[in-house]
Design an enzyme around this catalytic site. Structure first.
Site, PDB file in Angstrom:
ATOM      1  N   TYR A   1       0.844  -1.207   0.000  1.00 46.34           N
ATOM      2  CA  TYR A   1       0.000   0.000   0.000  1.00 46.34           C
ATOM      3  C   TYR A   1       0.869   1.242   0.000  1.00 46.34           C
ATOM      4  CZ  TYR A   1      -4.964  -0.223  -0.251  1.00 46.34           C
ATOM      5  OH  TYR A   1      -6.231  -0.298  -0.754  1.00 46.34           O
TER       6      TYR A   1
ATOM      7  N   GLU B   1      -0.417   4.897  -0.464  1.00 42.92           N
ATOM      8  CA  GLU B   1      -1.170   6.136  -0.674  1.00 42.92           C
ATOM      9  C   GLU B   1      -0.254   7.344  -0.535  1.00 42.92           C
ATOM     10  OE1 GLU B   1      -4.151   5.328   2.234  1.00 42.92           O
ATOM     11  OE2 GLU B   1      -5.635   4.852   0.706  1.00 42.92           O
TER      12      GLU B   1
ATOM     13  N   ASP C   1      -6.956  13.651 -24.957  1.00 41.75           N
ATOM     14  CA  ASP C   1      -7.038  12.257 -24.504  1.00 41.75           C
ATOM     15  C   ASP C   1      -6.429  11.395 -25.615  1.00 41.75           C
ATOM     16  OD1 ASP C   1      -7.721   9.669 -23.892  1.00 41.75           O
ATOM     17  OD2 ASP C   1      -9.803  10.118 -23.342  1.00 41.75           O
TER      18      ASP C   1
ATOM     19  N   THR D   1      -4.596   6.004 -21.610  1.00 37.59           N
ATOM     20  CA  THR D   1      -4.434   4.675 -21.052  1.00 37.59           C
ATOM     21  C   THR D   1      -2.981   4.284 -21.289  1.00 37.59           C
ATOM     22  OG1 THR D   1      -4.950   3.675 -23.182  1.00 37.59           O
ATOM     23  CG2 THR D   1      -6.795   3.959 -21.650  1.00 37.59           C
TER      24      THR D   1
ATOM     25  N   LYS E   1      -2.997   0.380 -24.595  1.00 36.83           N
ATOM     26  CA  LYS E   1      -3.447   0.282 -25.994  1.00 36.83           C
ATOM     27  C   LYS E   1      -2.206   0.281 -26.891  1.00 36.83           C
ATOM     28  CE  LYS E   1      -7.985   2.038 -24.713  1.00 36.83           C
ATOM     29  NZ  LYS E   1      -9.015   3.094 -24.825  1.00 36.83           N
TER      30      LYS E   1
ATOM     31  N   ARG F   1      -2.597  -2.520 -17.957  1.00 37.75           N
ATOM     32  CA  ARG F   1      -3.869  -1.780 -17.927  1.00 37.75           C
ATOM     33  C   ARG F   1      -3.738  -0.708 -16.879  1.00 37.75           C
ATOM     34  NH1 ARG F   1      -7.448  -4.590 -21.165  1.00 37.75           N
ATOM     35  NH2 ARG F   1      -8.951  -2.915 -21.011  1.00 37.75           N
TER      36      ARG F   1
HETATM   37  C1  LIG Z   1      -9.979   3.527 -23.947  1.00 38.98           C
HETATM   38  C2  LIG Z   1     -10.281   4.960 -23.765  1.00 38.98           C
HETATM   39  C3  LIG Z   1     -10.552   5.501 -22.504  1.00 38.98           C
HETATM   40  C4  LIG Z   1     -10.845   4.674 -21.289  1.00 38.98           C
HETATM   41  O1  LIG Z   1      -9.915   3.817 -20.881  1.00 38.98           O
HETATM   42  P1  LIG Z   1     -10.288   2.616 -19.874  1.00 38.98           P
HETATM   43  O2  LIG Z   1      -8.951   2.146 -19.492  1.00 38.98           O
HETATM   44  O3  LIG Z   1     -11.102   1.660 -20.660  1.00 38.98           O
HETATM   45  O4  LIG Z   1     -11.045   3.206 -18.735  1.00 38.98           O
HETATM   46  C5  LIG Z   1     -10.686   6.874 -22.392  1.00 38.98           C
HETATM   47  N1  LIG Z   1     -10.577   7.657 -23.457  1.00 38.98           N
HETATM   48  C6  LIG Z   1     -10.353   7.174 -24.694  1.00 38.98           C
HETATM   49  C7  LIG Z   1     -10.239   8.109 -25.841  1.00 38.98           C
HETATM   50  C8  LIG Z   1     -10.214   5.804 -24.884  1.00 38.98           C
HETATM   51  O5  LIG Z   1     -10.005   5.340 -26.113  1.00 38.98           O
END
Ligand SMILES: *Cc1c(COP(=O)(O)O)cnc(C)c1O
Length: 417
Positions: free
Chosen positions: A54, A56, A200, A226, A229, A235
């Site tokens: 942990y 925090e 994003d 993220t 991807k 993750r």
């Molecule tokens: C995949 C994605 C997210 C969310 O990610 P998670 O890990 O699934 O919560 C947010 N914004 C965009 C543009 C995404 O493609």
């Protein structure tokens, strides 16, 4: 039973299902553009004793003792991301992409504040103000879209909505937008109306790191992503920002939104950031885009329409209207043929979201296996065959066998067939 026994002994049911998933990831062509194969080194870091700690707080300012290794790991992850993306600050604690975005809302907005984002049906994400998500329920969300004729972001509309509504946050980036995001245009609009621009880059962070998509750093004050991807990490989520927002962002993630960080994930992000800084990764990113273009060419040649007419990045949105086959029917038939994708709405889709006109595909996972343009051409032909005859079970069976044979030649990272 011993508490120390391996998974197979403790829980054969779960072990068997994991093995089954491993086999699926080996013998199918995985085209879901948000998915990938994380590096084996990342998987190792994630499945480690770091799970047991942990922590925090932030390095040097924790609420529990025993952070000698954890602090060093988190600092490494942050420093590597700063150097990779050229940003002033990085927060690596968001549990995933959605919590990273939620932390940004918390950092800058009060409930009811106005935010402006790309609509889901134009390729945006739920977290950018969709009405079923917290971003659309707790904030006054206004949505922009793409143009009907060329499916590109309608900057006249973005500017008009921004001037009319004066949003606190302007979100750009998406999950189903196959074209380059013009961060400079967004920055101009955000500056004019005094909004904080949030880029994003969840889908494209690997492409940005690999130098095949322009970077938002320096244009957007806040960048979220993220890490699993195109980035090929664990993750997780990350927020990159200018120094002036460091405090607000860090406080929003913890204690604002989350408790203890997932330290294994942090270590995995550090490993992925190290690998993303290599020449090999640049070549990987270039190959993702080259493969997507080859796939686009093959599909277009077989009469499958593409939203915006093609792709600049890792993903393609196929419009199956000319084929008269609904996206869901195509996705299910393709899955049976060993080709895995998802059905997806297209801009201005006349069909309902649960049974839309399109499928969404992408090349990150196949490229991670070392497949190239020749394999993409073959894939396009298989896909078109299935879409032209979605009811043909014998055809699906034959292609599934051919897909398996091809996959055997391109072992997936970290998977022993
Ligand atoms: C995949 C994605 C997210 C969310 O990610 P998670 O890990 O699934 O919560 C947010 N914004 C965009 C543009 C995404 O493609």
């Amino acid at each position: 039973m011993s508490y120390d026994a391996p998974l197979q002994e403790v829980d054969a049911e779960i072990a068997g299902l994991i093995r089954q998933e491993e086999l699926r990831q080996h013998e199918k062509m995985r085209l879901i553009p948000s998915e990938n194969y994380a590096y084996p080194a990342v998987m190792e870091a994630c499945g480690s004793v770091l799970n047991n700690k942990y922590s925090e707080g932030y390095a040097g300012r924790r609420y529990y003792e025993g952070q000698q290794s954890i602090d060093a790991i988190e600092v490494l992850a942050i420093e590597r991301l700063k150097s990779l993306f050229g940003c002033e600050h990085a927060n690596v604690q968001p549990y995933s992409g959605s919590p990273a975005n939620l932390a940004v809302y918390l950092a800058f907005c009060k409930p009811g504040d106005t935010v402006l984002g790309l609509s889901l049906d134009s390729g945006g994400h739920l977290t950018h103000g969709h009405k079923v998500a917290i971003s659309g329920k707790y904030f006054h969300a206004v949505q922009y879209g793409v143009r009907k004729d060329d499916h590109r972001i309608d900057f006249d509309q973005v500017a008009a909505l921004a001037r009319e509504h004066r949003p606190t946050l302007l979100f750009c980036g998406g999950t189903a937008y196959p074209r380059v995001v013009d961060f400079a245009r967004f920055a101009e609009i955000a500056r004019e109306v005094g909004a904080v621009l949030v880029a994003d880059i969840a889908h494209i962070s690997g492409l940005v790191a690999g130098g095949v998509h322009p970077s938002p750093v320096g244009l957007a004050e806040v960048v979220t992503s993220t890490t699993h991807k195109t980035f090929r990490g664990p993750r997780g989520g990350m927020i990159l920002c200018d120094d002036k927002h460091r405090k607000a962002i860090d406080r929003a993630v913890f204690p604002g939104l989350q408790g203890g960080p997932h330290n294994g994930t942090t270590a995995g992000i550090a490993v992925a950031a190290k690998l993303a800084a290599t020449e090999e990764f640049r070549a990987y990113a270039e190959s993702i885009v080259r493969n997507a273009k080859a796939l686009a060419e093959g599909l277009l040649a077989r009469g499958i329409a593409l939203v915006s007419g093609g792709t600049d990045n890792h993903l393609l949105l196929c419009d199956l209207t000319p084929k008269g086959v609904p996206g869901k029917v195509a996705a299910k038939a393709l899955d049976a043929a060993g080709i895995v994708c998802n059905y997806n709405a297209i801009p201005y889709d006349p069909r309902p979201p649960m049974n839309p006109s399109g499928i969404r595909i992408g090349t990150p996972a196949l490229t991670a296996r070392g497949m190239g343009e020749a394999e993409m051409t073959q894939l396009a032909s298989w896909m078109a065959d299935v879409i032209d005859a979605p009811e043909d079970a014998a055809l699906r069976e034959r292609i599934a066998g051919e897909v398996r044979a091809l996959c055997n030649q391109f072992p997936a990272p970290g998977i022993q067939p």
